[in-house]
Design a protein around this motif. Structure first.
Motif, PDB file in Angstrom:
ATOM      1  N   GLY B  32      40.370  -6.345  60.372  1.00  0.00           N
ATOM      2  CA  GLY B  32      39.496  -5.215  60.096  1.00  0.00           C
ATOM      3  C   GLY B  32      39.271  -4.927  58.636  1.00  0.00           C
ATOM      4  N   CYS B  33      40.184  -5.336  57.756  1.00  0.00           N
ATOM      5  CA  CYS B  33      39.976  -5.014  56.345  1.00  0.00           C
ATOM      6  C   CYS B  33      40.519  -6.075  55.400  1.00  0.00           C
ATOM      7  N   ASN B 251      43.454 -11.866  64.836  1.00  0.00           N
ATOM      8  CA  ASN B 251      42.762 -10.576  64.816  1.00  0.00           C
ATOM      9  C   ASN B 251      43.185  -9.692  65.977  1.00  0.00           C
ATOM     10  N   GLY B 294      36.800  -0.576  61.316  1.00  0.00           N
ATOM     11  CA  GLY B 294      36.849  -0.464  59.873  1.00  0.00           C
ATOM     12  C   GLY B 294      35.976   0.671  59.379  1.00  0.00           C
ATOM     13  N   PHE B 309      35.081  -4.796  62.133  1.00  0.00           N
ATOM     14  CA  PHE B 309      35.312  -4.710  60.690  1.00  0.00           C
ATOM     15  C   PHE B 309      34.474  -3.578  60.091  1.00  0.00           C
ATOM     16  N   MET B 326      32.574  -9.002  62.606  1.00  0.00           N
ATOM     17  CA  MET B 326      32.881  -8.912  61.170  1.00  0.00           C
ATOM     18  C   MET B 326      31.941  -7.979  60.432  1.00  0.00           C
ATOM     19  N   GLU B 327      32.290  -7.799  59.137  1.00  0.00           N
ATOM     20  CA  GLU B 327      31.638  -6.802  58.296  1.00  0.00           C
ATOM     21  C   GLU B 327      30.105  -6.901  58.308  1.00  0.00           C
TER      22      GLU B 327
END
Lengths: 427, 370
Positions: B32-33, B251, B294, B309, B326-327
């Motif tokens: 997550g980060c 993850n 996130g 994320f 993801m981000e």
């Protein structure tokens, strides 16, 4: 020292007494806001985003949390070998025995030496009390374009409210000819935001001159009138975006709640004007298998096992199974016990509420001790406070300190009640 | 700690599929980060190593971006600090790194200009929390020439993809086989090595002259009888990131309370580069069950058992299950996502369905617009 074109002086010493117990152990600029931020993050982020890389932060009331938060300025990229952030506390001097900061301009006067080191052309005066995003470089451009000696940022307020503000009376395209503090019959609706850009040379002269007249020298009351008397060029710079003074418990609560809306007036999510804060907590938030989420803001490191509706959670908050949080602000590092129900409550950092507790249940009776601070139904629980298992707490209550079951009569604190331990007892 | 650190982050893994098309395995986002390299890097910093080199080669842009300032790992200092090395051309040498040993050899000056007696070498793509000082103490106590941090895997785990170690009763290495067809033991190498700095320089000088470039093959295996190679058994959590499956597991393990809290809440802390995103926002009608999310994400739909994320947007009536997002991904309204690894900045327009299988998650490459 190397010269700077502009430096900022950020006044962060105020208590903010109308925030009640929230400012018992920290200055108002250090109070949490919007989950992970503190109020001072907004002017600090504005500074670096505007290209102001030298900031003096003036502290006075309860500075510890503020000092720790600012540190050497890493979150704002203000850790610099030339300039950067400097904490400026009141100090003793050989000639005067030292004194407290007794007014906004007096605080700057006492730090003439700090500003002189950088010998800047301009000085930006800010306060650490407001929530807003502002590009000070545009204000500086305006200041230069109008060949000002001083520029005062103003907000247009409704005419009927103008008598509550410091009002700039202007002529010929926003040239200021008069300042009136809370006028009964306002001539204009341009309210001063407490944000100024001065030419340092003229400001220094005015500060020194006013020093011998007013002990508690203030920008609005003394320095601006003095500069007008000397026929300096002063302009009002209109600002027309979000700007909030979260000075009372109710306005603080409402400004936080406003952020939860699907399209809030104040947008935290813009990429081109980032807001920076202490980066201690990076880890994501966890929501458990039985968690229910209504509209809410959840900060890093939270563990949500219960239910959250219309609420703001600071970093590292733990909400245990069965707990229900509604219309509340829970600041960083708090723990809420199982099956506890919390409604319209502000809980300050590092506090814990036991299991099977009910908060915000009862009639809306104003607080008995401070009815003018707590009268809108919001119960406030202070920092490092403990609320024991199984108690029931009404509206407009205040609790501060490590309380035990025996402190509650029949496990109940009625609306308007207060339990407050002195700090000595807590230690 | 009387050691310098080297993190080998140049490698790629063909078992990572499209996930490492645009980045090194060490730069894989985790939990997550974090990025994978945050774990060995924080471990080194937390173990008291004050001078660390990260050796990169493959797709190093995102890794260099991540490491652009050393202060997040408390390595912003004049003495020592963080070094990042990429292959560079010189009169003597115009090669890319020809192997792990060569990647250290080409940066031999870093070793020669240090004073600390020991070197800790780790790879950049594993998720774990370890105090290397314990391993160094073991190295000194056993008077080893080379210490390999080893892990005993459960009998039912497939160890074909690892370096397999056979040890004698004292923990001394007898045989070492890379990715064997028939593993002779269940003790694997974690790719973490400790040795004397001077010995490493000497060995590198010798093998490179013989045109040998691989650390495992040409140092560990070749010298296993001549030198005293010892195993230091580590029994904590250690999860490599070298295949799609192991990446997915690394993850998903963050949904386990014990593992999540070990990495995010407990001393010593794993650090990463901060991204300054606002808190995650849940709009009315959203739900998130057994999920990490996130900061900066805005959730409108339902999510179950997933890792989300930063800065992810999910639309109304969307449903995400058992996935890694993801981000910066955007999931439109009414989308259905299950058993998927969605790389950064993927855009799903309204109503799309992406369903992978539980054993083999579907990968959506970085920046794909569906």
């Amino acid at each position: 020292m190397r010269r700077k074109e502009i430096l900022a002086m950020l006044l962060a010493g105020g208590q903010g007494s109308r925030l009640g117990v929230l400012t018992k152990t920290k200055a108002k600029p250090a109070v949490s806001f919007g989950g992970k931020y503190r109020i001072i993050d907004f002017p600090m982020s504005n500074c670096i985003n505007s290209g102001v890389d030298t900031v003096g932060v003036l502290t006075q009331y309860q500075p510890l949390q503020l000092n720790r938060h600012i540190g050497i300025g890493i979150p704002w990229d203000l850790d610099r070998s030339n300039g950067g952030v400097t904490i400026l506390a009141p100090h003793l001097k050989e000639s005067t025995d030292g004194e407290w900061y007794s007014g906004t301009a007096n605080a700057i006067f006492q730090n003439l030496d700090y500003i002189n080191q950088y010998n800047p052309k301009y000085v930006l005066i800010l306060s650490g009390d407001h929530i807003y995003k502002m590009d000070y470089s545009k204000m500086l451009d305006f200041h230069k374009a109008n060949k000002c000696d001083a520029t005062i940022a103003v907000l247009e307020v409704p005419m009927e409210e103008a008598s509550r503000f410091g009002i700039m009376n202007t002529e010929n395209g926003d040239k200021v000819y008069q300042f009136e503090e809370k006028p009964q019959n306002p001539k204009s609706n341009l309210a001063s935001m407490g944000i100024y850009i001065f030419n340092w040379e003229q400001l220094r002269e005015a500060l020194i001159e006013d020093r011998s007249i007013h002990e508690n020298s203030d920008f609005g009351m003394h320095i601006i009138p003095l500069m007008l008397k000397k026929n300096y060029t002063l302009y009002a710079y209109r600002f027309a975006d979000y700007w909030k003074d979260v000075g009372t418990v109710e306005s603080y609560w409402a400004a936080n709640m406003e952020l939860i809306k699907t399209l809030p007036e104040f947008n935290l999510y813009e990429d081109f004007w980032k807001l920076y804060t202490d980066g201690e907590h990076q880890s994501p938030a966890y929501t458990g298998p039985n968690a229910q989420m209504g509209a809410c803001l959840i900060s890093n490191g939270c563990e949500v096992l219960g239910s959250i509706f219309n609420s703001v959670l600071g970093p590292n908050v733990i909400i245990n199974e069965g707990a229900v949080i509604k219309d509340s602000i829970i600041m960083g590092n708090c723990v809420i016990g199982e099956n506890t129900i919390i409604d319209r409550c502000i809980i300050d950092e590092h506090s814990s509420v036991g299991r099977d507790v009910v908060i915000g249940d009862g009639e809306n009776i104003p607080n008995e001790l401070k009815p003018n601070i707590y009268d809108t139904g919001i119960t406030v629980i202070g920092e490092n406070t403990v609320v024991p298992d199984g108690v029931s707490i009404g509206k407009n209550c205040v609790i501060y300190g490590k309380t035990e079951s025996s402190d509650y009569q029949d496990s109940r604190l009625d609306s308007g009640g207060t339990i407050m331990f002195d700090e000595e007892v807590i230690l | 700690m009387r050691a310098i650190g080297m993190i080998l982050a140049g490698g790629n893994s063909n078992r990572m599929g499209d996930l490492t098309l645009k980045r090194a395995a060490s730069a894989m986002p985790v939990g997550g980060c974090y990025r994978s390299i945050d774990f060995p890097l924080s471990n080194m910093s937390n173990s008291g190593i004050r001078k660390i080199a990260v050796v990169t080669q493959f797709n190093s842009r995102s890794l260099h971006d991540h490491l652009s300032s050393p202060k997040w790992w408390n390595l912003g200092q004049k003495q020592g600090g963080l070094f990042t090395f990429t292959p560079s051309q010189s009169h003597e040498n115009s090669f890319w790194y020809r192997g792990t040993a060569d990647s250290i050899y080409q940066n031999l000056t870093f070793l020669k200009r240090s004073n600390e007696p020991y070197v800790v070498i780790a790879s950049g793509n594993a998720v774990y929390k370890m105090d290397y000082q314990d391993a160094l103490n073991h190295h000194i106590d056993t008077e080893a020439d080379i210490t390999i941090v080893a892990k005993e895997m459960p009998q039912d785990v497939d160890v074909h993809d690892f370096g397999i170690m056979e040890l004698d009763e004292n923990g001394r290495l007898l045989e070492f086989e890379e990715k064997p067809l028939e593993p002779q033991s269940n003790i694997i190498s974690t790719g973490i090595y400790i040795m004397q700095r001077v010995l490493l320089i000497k060995l590198l000088d010798t093998i490179i002259k013989e045109a040998r470039y691989d650390f495992v093959k040409d140092i560990v295996i070749r010298y296993r009888k001549k030198l005293k190679v010892m195993a230091y058994k580590y029994d904590g959590y250690w999860q490599p990131v070298n295949s799609v499956r192991s990446y997915f597991d690394a993850n998903m393990d963050f949904l386990r309370k014990d593992i999540r809290e070990m990495f995010t809440k407990e001393f010593p802390y794993i650090e990463t580069k901060p991204k300054d995103e606002p808190p995650a926002k849940y709009n009315p009608g959203s739900s998130a069950q057994d999920v990490i999310i996130g900061s900066g994400s805005i959730i409108n739909g339902a999510i179950q058992h997933s890792v989300i994320f930063r800065r992810v947007f999910t639309g109304e009536q969307s449903f995400i299950k058992n996935s890694v997002i993801m981000e910066g991904c955007f999931v439109g309204n009414n989308c259905m996502v299950e058993n998927v690894i969605m790389d950064k900045e993927v855009v799903l327009s309204d109503g799309k369905r992406l369903i992978g299988s539980p054993d083999n998650p579907m990968i959506v490459s970085k920046g794909t617009v569906v």
